[in-house]
Design a protein around this motif. Structure first.
Motif, PDB file in Angstrom:
ATOM      1  N   PHE A 228       3.084  -2.360   5.705  1.00 37.70           N
ATOM      2  CA  PHE A 228       2.546  -2.914   4.457  1.00 37.70           C
ATOM      3  C   PHE A 228       3.610  -2.943   3.361  1.00 37.70           C
ATOM      4  O   PHE A 228       3.751  -3.908   2.622  1.00 37.70           O
ATOM      5  CB  PHE A 228       1.348  -2.065   4.028  1.00 37.70           C
ATOM      6  N   ARG A 229       4.383  -1.873   3.310  1.00 34.81           N
ATOM      7  CA  ARG A 229       5.405  -1.743   2.267  1.00 34.81           C
ATOM      8  C   ARG A 229       6.618  -2.657   2.486  1.00 34.81           C
ATOM      9  O   ARG A 229       7.448  -2.795   1.620  1.00 34.81           O
ATOM     10  CB  ARG A 229       5.925  -0.307   2.204  1.00 34.81           C
TER      11      ARG A 229
ATOM     12  N   HIS B  34       6.364  -5.408  -2.887  1.00 31.87           N
ATOM     13  CA  HIS B  34       5.980  -3.989  -2.934  1.00 31.87           C
ATOM     14  C   HIS B  34       7.200  -3.090  -2.989  1.00 31.87           C
ATOM     15  O   HIS B  34       7.241  -2.114  -3.710  1.00 31.87           O
ATOM     16  CB  HIS B  34       5.146  -3.603  -1.709  1.00 31.87           C
ATOM     17  N   LYS B  35       8.190  -3.458  -2.198  1.00 36.53           N
ATOM     18  CA  LYS B  35       9.414  -2.657  -2.141  1.00 36.53           C
ATOM     19  C   LYS B  35      10.061  -2.599  -3.511  1.00 36.53           C
ATOM     20  O   LYS B  35      10.463  -1.543  -3.979  1.00 36.53           O
ATOM     21  CB  LYS B  35      10.393  -3.296  -1.148  1.00 36.53           C
ATOM     22  N   ARG B  36      10.151  -3.775  -4.116  1.00 41.71           N
ATOM     23  CA  ARG B  36      10.826  -3.846  -5.408  1.00 41.71           C
ATOM     24  C   ARG B  36      10.052  -3.072  -6.476  1.00 41.71           C
ATOM     25  O   ARG B  36      10.646  -2.397  -7.312  1.00 41.71           O
ATOM     26  CB  ARG B  36      10.993  -5.303  -5.813  1.00 41.71           C
ATOM     27  N   ARG B  37       8.737  -3.177  -6.423  1.00 40.95           N
ATOM     28  CA  ARG B  37       7.928  -2.474  -7.407  1.00 40.95           C
ATOM     29  C   ARG B  37       8.149  -0.959  -7.286  1.00 40.95           C
ATOM     30  O   ARG B  37       8.326  -0.249  -8.269  1.00 40.95           O
ATOM     31  CB  ARG B  37       6.451  -2.800  -7.227  1.00 40.95           C
ATOM     32  N   PHE B  38       8.152  -0.488  -6.054  1.00 36.61           N
ATOM     33  CA  PHE B  38       8.368   0.951  -5.829  1.00 36.61           C
ATOM     34  C   PHE B  38       9.738   1.368  -6.344  1.00 36.61           C
ATOM     35  O   PHE B  38       9.892   2.343  -7.063  1.00 36.61           O
ATOM     36  CB  PHE B  38       8.247   1.273  -4.334  1.00 36.61           C
ATOM     37  N   LEU B  39      10.734   0.574  -5.956  1.00 38.20           N
ATOM     38  CA  LEU B  39      12.108   0.907  -6.343  1.00 38.20           C
ATOM     39  C   LEU B  39      12.294   0.920  -7.849  1.00 38.20           C
ATOM     40  O   LEU B  39      12.964   1.778  -8.406  1.00 38.20           O
ATOM     41  CB  LEU B  39      13.080  -0.110  -5.737  1.00 38.20           C
TER      42      LEU B  39
END
Lengths: 316, 135
Positions: free
Chosen positions: A248-249, A254-259
């Protein structure tokens, strides 16, 4: 050893060089940032899985099971386990290794115990940097076990790519204790010791709470997995839940948001550390600080004017 | 950002005997002295102890033995440390160790041996005086 050579050794698999750098990071030696700069291009590959929950719920035993399963998949595994520092003596007993010592001689597993050293939030101040060293060592997966947390030690969520909250049935007022804070951060909820009475009820309660709560911004619907880690039951389901969340990630958004969130926090805390370090230096460390405090006690200057004066001195 | 070193110590219990009360008391004593104690529990092989010491970057290893296999086990830890290029990590021991074994173990590189009846404070004091966190 110059920073470049040190970093090269770590990337090339020198365990001792890596563990020594981790020590220097933990002890806040000034030269570590130069080595971390050299290591930085070698990071960003490891997948970090956070394991959090109250003391005694079986976090270390679960981590031990996960090490085993990731090793079966031929993944190199790093483990960071954190225990509390005594606020009175500054000492700590780091005992999480006991449950995973059987992996100690497996060259594909590196386990490091850390003490919180006064840091709140369930992690130590050094955690992010130490994870990065393991990443540079070529670990595919890093398991990050927090101290036994209460309600709002949620730093793990901004550090780990997948965060699991471990609970057990019948622990006080079940869900009550985790209502806010940590219940909101779990990507996976693990009900460990699920052979105990109340596991089904707990599962229903979590489900209800998740349904009632606001939908997560990222759209992920947290999974609930029941395990009995001591008998290795449910570990396969847990591994599947992890894989599902990982897939999902993978979405770039999503990856960028987390980072973005993770790096914002890390950058700010790094800056704060450096600024407070400089302030202490300008004051002349603990002794100098005492002198200034005495001036305030004796009424020679007020706290606010003194703060401004010191800040001006440091920043100019 | 002036850092501060803290003593990290591994307390391990090699061999087969299941008595870890002494090791636990010592571990608590070290904690109360402000050390970070990595406690690895019972039934550790010398290999496990040495790997843990390296991964944890400890300043010293304390071994506890009550079952009489100390001569073999303690030396094996020293040998493996050397093999892994980590012979700079000092090792001390404690437990039921006959007087006549002590000089031989020391000659082989075990830095100190504490026998039953030693006060926890004395062991702490020895560590404080003899072990320096890595510079």
């Amino acid at each position: 050893m110059n920073p470049k050579e040190w970093a090269e050794k770590i990337v090339n698999g020198d365990i001792r060089a890596a563990s020594r750098l981790m020590r220097d990071i933990d002890d806040r030696m000034p030269w570590v940032s130069d080595v971390l700069k050299e290591l930085y291009p070698h990071t960003g590959r490891a997948y970090i899985i956070g394991v959090t929950g109250s003391p005694g719920v079986g976090k270390s035993t679960l981590v031990d099971c996960l090490i085993e399963d990731f090793r079966k998949k031929d993944q190199d595994v790093g483990v960071v386990v954190i225990d509390p520092t005594s606020p009175f003596t500054g000492g700590a007993i780091l005992g999480d290794r006991i449950r995973m010592q059987r992996h100690s001689t497996d060259s594909g597993v590196f386990i490091r115990s850390l003490a919180t050293r006064g840091s709140m939030g369930g992690l130590s101040r050094s955690t992010s940097d130490i994870l990065r060293v393991m990443d540079a060592m070529g670990k595919d997966v890093i398991l990050l076990e927090t101290v036994g947390v209460g309600q709002d030690e949620v730093d793990v969520v901004n550090t780990a790519h997948t965060s699991m909250i471990v609970l057990i049935p019948g622990l006080g007022d079940d869900i009550q204790a985790i209502k806010a804070g940590i219940l909101e951060i779990g990507d996976i909820f693990v009900i460990n010791k699920c052979e105990r009475e109340g596991a089904e009820r707990m599962e229903r309660e979590i489900m209800m709470m998740l349904e009632l709560g606001a939908r997560r911004k990222d759209g992920w619907e947290p999974k609930i997995v029941k395990t009995e880690a001591i008998k290795r039951k449910g570990i396969k389901d847990l591994m599947e839940a992890i894989e599902e969340h990982r897939a999902f990630r993978e979405d770039p958004e999503h990856k960028r948001r987390f980072l973005r969130k993770a790096l914002r926090i890390e950058l700010l805390s790094n800056l704060k550390d450096q600024v407070s370090g400089r302030i202490m230096e300008a004051l002349g460390d603990e002794e100098g600080l005492d002198t200034v405090v005495d001036e305030i006690i004796d009424g020679k200057v007020d706290l606010y004017s003194k703060s401004e004066e010191i800040l001006k001195r440091v920043l100019c | 950002m002036a850092g501060k070193r803290k003593i990290r110590i591994l307390v391990a219990k090699p061999g087969l005997d299941g008595h870890d009360r002494g090791a636990k008391i010592i571990a608590r004593g070290f904690r109360d002295a402000g050390f970070e104690v990595i406690y690895t529990g019972l039934h550790q092989s010398p290999e496990q102890i040495v790997e843990a010491a390296i991964q944890e970057d400890v300043d010293v290893i304390g071994l506890s033995s009550l079952a009489g296999a100390h001569n073999h086990l303690f030396r094996e830890v020293l040998r493996l440390l050397k093999e892994r290029g980590a012979e700079d990590i000092p090792v001390f021991g404690g437990g039921i160790i006959p007087d006549e074994d002590i000089p031989k173990l020391k000659a082989d590189g075990i830095r100190e041996i504490f026998t039953p009846g030693t006060k926890v404070e004395d062991v702490v004091k020895w560590v404080e005086e003899n072990i320096h966190p890595r510079g």
